[in-house]
Design a protein around this motif. Structure first.
Motif, PDB file in Angstrom:
ATOM      1  N   GLY A  69      32.847  -1.969 128.133  1.00  0.00           N
ATOM      2  CA  GLY A  69      33.856  -3.168 128.004  1.00  0.00           C
ATOM      3  C   GLY A  69      33.523  -4.153 129.064  1.00  0.00           C
ATOM      4  O   GLY A  69      34.287  -5.109 128.867  1.00  0.00           O
ATOM      5  N   ASN A  70      33.079  -4.041 130.078  1.00  0.00           N
ATOM      6  CA  ASN A  70      32.763  -4.907 131.462  1.00  0.00           C
ATOM      7  C   ASN A  70      31.089  -5.009 131.567  1.00  0.00           C
ATOM      8  O   ASN A  70      30.833  -4.787 133.109  1.00  0.00           O
ATOM      9  N   PRO A  71      30.141  -5.154 130.643  1.00  0.00           N
ATOM     10  CA  PRO A  71      28.966  -4.741 131.383  1.00  0.00           C
ATOM     11  C   PRO A  71      28.819  -5.827 131.405  1.00  0.00           C
ATOM     12  O   PRO A  71      28.889  -7.172 132.450  1.00  0.00           O
ATOM     13  N   SER A  72      27.197  -5.517 132.737  1.00  0.00           N
ATOM     14  CA  SER A  72      27.036  -6.526 133.977  1.00  0.00           C
ATOM     15  C   SER A  72      25.264  -6.635 133.783  1.00  0.00           C
ATOM     16  O   SER A  72      25.054  -5.296 132.815  1.00  0.00           O
ATOM     17  N   ILE A  73      24.839  -7.118 134.270  1.00  0.00           N
ATOM     18  CA  ILE A  73      22.662  -7.644 133.935  1.00  0.00           C
ATOM     19  C   ILE A  73      22.133  -6.984 135.773  1.00  0.00           C
ATOM     20  O   ILE A  73      22.893  -7.747 136.249  1.00  0.00           O
ATOM     21  N   ASP A  96      25.214   5.188 128.795  1.00  0.00           N
ATOM     22  CA  ASP A  96      25.883   3.707 129.173  1.00  0.00           C
ATOM     23  C   ASP A  96      25.198   2.055 129.209  1.00  0.00           C
ATOM     24  O   ASP A  96      25.722   1.057 128.804  1.00  0.00           O
ATOM     25  N   ASP A  97      23.695   2.635 129.509  1.00  0.00           N
ATOM     26  CA  ASP A  97      23.307   1.092 130.085  1.00  0.00           C
ATOM     27  C   ASP A  97      22.273   0.818 128.541  1.00  0.00           C
ATOM     28  O   ASP A  97      21.603   1.692 128.245  1.00  0.00           O
ATOM     29  N   ILE A 119      15.355  -4.401 133.295  1.00  0.00           N
ATOM     30  CA  ILE A 119      16.164  -4.779 133.343  1.00  0.00           C
ATOM     31  C   ILE A 119      17.607  -4.252 133.203  1.00  0.00           C
ATOM     32  O   ILE A 119      16.664  -4.306 131.338  1.00  0.00           O
ATOM     33  N   ARG A 120      18.134  -3.725 132.683  1.00  0.00           N
ATOM     34  CA  ARG A 120      19.411  -3.376 132.497  1.00  0.00           C
ATOM     35  C   ARG A 120      21.041  -4.055 132.257  1.00  0.00           C
ATOM     36  O   ARG A 120      21.551  -4.701 132.872  1.00  0.00           O
ATOM     37  N   VAL A 121      21.477  -3.726 130.733  1.00  0.00           N
ATOM     38  CA  VAL A 121      22.829  -3.851 130.360  1.00  0.00           C
ATOM     39  C   VAL A 121      23.375  -3.244 130.763  1.00  0.00           C
ATOM     40  O   VAL A 121      23.209  -2.440 130.487  1.00  0.00           O
ATOM     41  N   LYS A 122      24.280  -2.967 131.406  1.00  0.00           N
ATOM     42  CA  LYS A 122      25.330  -2.313 132.427  1.00  0.00           C
ATOM     43  C   LYS A 122      26.719  -2.284 131.787  1.00  0.00           C
ATOM     44  O   LYS A 122      28.075  -2.603 131.717  1.00  0.00           O
ATOM     45  N   GLN A 123      26.934  -0.362 131.269  1.00  0.00           N
ATOM     46  CA  GLN A 123      28.147  -0.257 131.024  1.00  0.00           C
ATOM     47  C   GLN A 123      28.690  -1.090 129.920  1.00  0.00           C
ATOM     48  O   GLN A 123      29.804  -1.180 129.667  1.00  0.00           O
TER      49      GLN A 123
END
Ligand SMILES: [Zn+2]
Length: 383
Positions: free
Chosen positions: A12-16, A61-62, A4-8
């Motif tokens: 400043g515009n992260p997604s899971i 980034d992640d 499970i990664r919190v990306k980018q």
């Protein structure tokens, strides 16, 4: 492997997302590859997954999240001190590199002075919400297999053990015979604090927002504590006065900072207030500073903040969880209200979790077959 990664995070515009990432490999004989069985989620994970708090490793980034882990050693380096099949959890914080940080240099990164520490799954290092992770054997703690079902709670319990150890050290300043503990908050930390205080022989009162017929209230009662729903009108001061007895020890587990100041006022002479929670919201408060100052000085009161935990706190947590299961069997099972698969994490609604969620990376019924059975784990407890 899946993770499970919190990306980018840096953009400043992260997604899971559930990602496929490279399997970890051993690069040093001290290292171990751990197959993850389960990971517990807490308020920090909620902040990371919802509000995009969290710092990825340098140059990436992640961030793989998750810091409350239970796993089994899949592959052990020759100098790691571990063997395949060992049941383990991992300490969360890693020492900073600053040679002048005396606490990091002495096994106490939980007291890091520089703030340059790294925390797995939180700050600068990947966490454990993945099928495997690589770790230096020095940061793993062996868990006896009789704690297989509840080993994922060792990390949250270590937070309680650290503060109790600190309080005992502080209270060496006098002859302290505490009888009453007041716990503010009934989340996982507050409930673990409450049952721990019961096992320490204290009369325990828990004051929190959950209703009187909630599972939280039942759990408090079922370990011999007294639960009271927080009353908006009277507040903490009225509740504490109504108890009609000195409150020797207060554990503030809500992170609602105005309560910390109210708790200072209700604390008994020579008592200790431990602050364990943070919910940053830039709150401002008008307080009776003279009154508070006077009672702190004239009554020898102490306020202590506490974060993270060291190896010995993990070891004591193992002892205490075994004690909980022995004295209050089934209580820990009821604390874990939600179990889910890795695939469910990106769409998880934290508001739907009554108390504690655990992500099972491996189905529970397969755990016992993966673990080498041993309860012969010797620790030097400091209870
Ligand atoms: Zn440090």
């Amino acid at each position: 492997m899946k993770a499970i990664r919190v990306k980018q995070l840096r953009q400043g515009n992260p997604s899971i997302a559930l990602e496929t990432v490279d399997d970890p490999v051993i690069t040093h004989p001290q290292e171990v590859i751990v197959k993850v069985l389960a990971v517990g989620l807490d308020g920090t994970d909620k902040e990371i997954l919802q509000e995009k708090y969290g710092v990825p490793p340098q140059g990436e980034d992640d961030l793989t999240t998750g810091h409350e882990s239970l796993g089994v050693v899949a592959e052990a380096g020759a100098e790691s001190g571990f063997q395949a099949g060992d049941l383990v959890t991992a300490i969360v914080r890693r020492p900073c590199r600053n040679q002048s940080c005396v606490n990091c240099r002495n096994g106490h990164s939980d007291f890091c002075q520089t703030g340059e520490f790294v925390e797995r799954g939180i700050k600068g290092a990947h966490g454990f919400l993945s099928e495997y992770y690589r770790e230096d054997g020095r940061y793993l703690v062996q868990v006896p297999t009789d704690l297989l079902e509840h080993g994922v709670l060792v990390e949250p319990q270590s937070i309680v053990e650290k503060v109790w150890d600190q309080v005992l050290r502080v209270q060496q300043r006098l002859i302290w015979e505490p009888k009453t503990a007041l716990v503010l908050g009934s989340g996982p930390l507050g409930l673990l604090a409450a049952i721990t205080c019961r096992l320490l022989g204290l009369d325990v009162y828990v004051w929190s927002r959950s209703p009187q017929d909630s599972l939280q209230a039942k759990l408090v009662k079922d370990c011999g504590g007294v639960y009271q729903t927080a009353d908006e009108d009277g507040g903490l001061t009225a509740y504490a006065e109504g108890l009609g007895k000195p409150i020797d020890f207060v554990l503030e587990c809500t992170g609602f900072s105005p309560l910390a100041f109210e708790a200072m006022a209700v604390l008994a002479p020579n008592g200790v207030l431990a602050l364990l929670g943070v919910t940053p919201a830039d709150r401002k408060l008008e307080i009776s500073s003279d009154m508070l100052n006077q009672s702190m000085v004239l009554e020898n009161k102490c306020v202590i903040g506490s974060v993270n935990a060291a190896r010995k706190d993990f070891e004591t947590a193992i002892y205490r969880l075994q004690q909980m299961e022995r004295v209050y069997p089934g209580w820990l099972d009821r604390l874990v209200t939600n179990r889910m698969k890795l695939e469910a994490v990106p769409k998880l609604d934290f508001a739907s979790i009554p108390i504690k969620a655990v992500v099972d990376i491996v189905p529970v019924e397969q755990w016992r077959g993966l673990v080498k059975q041993t309860n012969e784990v010797e620790y030097s407890f400091s209870v």
